[in-house]
Design a protein around this motif. Sequence first.
Motif, PDB file in Angstrom:
ATOM      1  N   LEU A 182     -12.025  12.653   7.864  1.00 59.04           N
ATOM      2  CA  LEU A 182     -12.603  12.998   6.799  1.00 59.04           C
ATOM      3  C   LEU A 182     -13.434  12.545   6.180  1.00 59.04           C
ATOM      4  O   LEU A 182     -14.709  13.297   4.912  1.00 59.04           O
ATOM      5  N   VAL A 192      -5.552   7.491   0.758  1.00 57.30           N
ATOM      6  CA  VAL A 192      -4.949   5.656   0.652  1.00 57.30           C
ATOM      7  C   VAL A 192      -5.185   5.364   2.170  1.00 57.30           C
ATOM      8  O   VAL A 192      -4.827   5.408   2.999  1.00 57.30           O
ATOM      9  N   ASP A 211      -3.750  15.221   1.794  1.00 60.85           N
ATOM     10  CA  ASP A 211      -3.336  13.198   2.238  1.00 60.85           C
ATOM     11  C   ASP A 211      -4.359  13.301   3.483  1.00 60.85           C
ATOM     12  O   ASP A 211      -4.104  13.523   4.763  1.00 60.85           O
ATOM     13  N   LEU A 232       1.201   4.127  -2.719  1.00 56.99           N
ATOM     14  CA  LEU A 232       0.506   6.142  -2.411  1.00 56.99           C
ATOM     15  C   LEU A 232       2.027   6.588  -3.619  1.00 56.99           C
ATOM     16  O   LEU A 232       1.693   7.537  -3.497  1.00 56.99           O
ATOM     17  N   ASN A 241       0.968  -1.368   0.309  1.00 55.45           N
ATOM     18  CA  ASN A 241       0.135   0.009   0.227  1.00 55.45           C
ATOM     19  C   ASN A 241       0.799   1.065  -0.180  1.00 55.45           C
ATOM     20  O   ASN A 241       0.665   2.392  -0.727  1.00 55.45           O
ATOM     21  N   ARG A 242       1.838   1.324   0.762  1.00 51.62           N
ATOM     22  CA  ARG A 242       3.165   2.111   0.792  1.00 51.62           C
ATOM     23  C   ARG A 242       3.887   2.646  -0.598  1.00 51.62           C
ATOM     24  O   ARG A 242       3.554   3.604  -0.945  1.00 51.62           O
ATOM     25  N   ALA A 297      -7.773   4.843   3.430  1.00 50.97           N
ATOM     26  CA  ALA A 297      -8.235   5.935   3.992  1.00 50.97           C
ATOM     27  C   ALA A 297      -9.736   5.680   4.124  1.00 50.97           C
ATOM     28  O   ALA A 297     -10.504   5.586   5.280  1.00 50.97           O
TER      29      ALA A 297
END
Length: 271
Positions: free
Chosen positions: A131, A158, A77, A60, A56-57, A160
Amino acid sequence: MCVVTDEHPGIDLSRPNAARIYDYMLGGSHNFAVDRAAGEAMLARFPDAALAGHANRAFLGRAVELCCELGISQFLDLGSGIPTAGNVHDIARRHLPDARVAYVDIEPVAVAHSRAVLADQVGVTITRADLRDPDQVLSADGVRGLLDFEAPVAVLAVAALHYVAPDDDLPAVVGRYREVMAPGSALVISHGSDDVADPAAAAHMRELAEVMATSATPAYLRSRARLHEALAGFDLVDPGLVDIRRWRTHSELPDTAVYGAVGLVSARRRR
Ligand code: SAM
């Protein structure tokens, strides 16, 4: 191990939460015993869970690089997490040295650690906000005072949006951000799902969601169709909404059951 306690009274040590479990999975040190126990429960059920976090990182990073190639130098972000290797401002500024980044997270440890790490950075802010309340996010000083929404902005969500409950109307939440995004802006998402071709990956993702259900931040899986609904009004760049291990890269490793996509705001589709 994180030792912040009394200085940050908003921290809930009775239950694990997403930011701190994720930090543990990525090898970070800003987590507590409850978070490590949840992380170990995940690894017991899905031994490659930490690798999925690293994937996932990496997604991103590739998405931020694409945004920079498109000339986008402003980033919002959402659910930015506890700072780790390859933060958005580090990646973006390798390409566009003047890039500005507004980080937003709801979790006190993520916000406190971000504040410490970013203290000497000009053009980078951290805001504690939810968010799911776009107006709260967009009117916060750290966001409104830093980003110019008349120009393109990359909105990152991301890993999230799966904390947005089904009742919270994800398309409406995303739609509110889209309303303020100028043509040329981009939305970057990644999101867990059990609606995937690989039954083993789907089962692993359900295992992760079951562990998260006991945390302060339950995660809700969404089907591919539901994610497309949330992306309505954005033009998806190739290869569309695909597993993060297949998004603009090639990997021999199995699917993660985390979908990723980048959608652009075109002039005619802004509202
Ligand atoms: N975006 C980073 C990444 O992909 O590496 C971090 C992802 S981490 C799995 C999810 C983050 O979302 C956590 O830091 C968590 O605190 C944050 N989060 C969860 N619900 C949120 C909400 N309602 N508003 C803001 N942040 C939220």
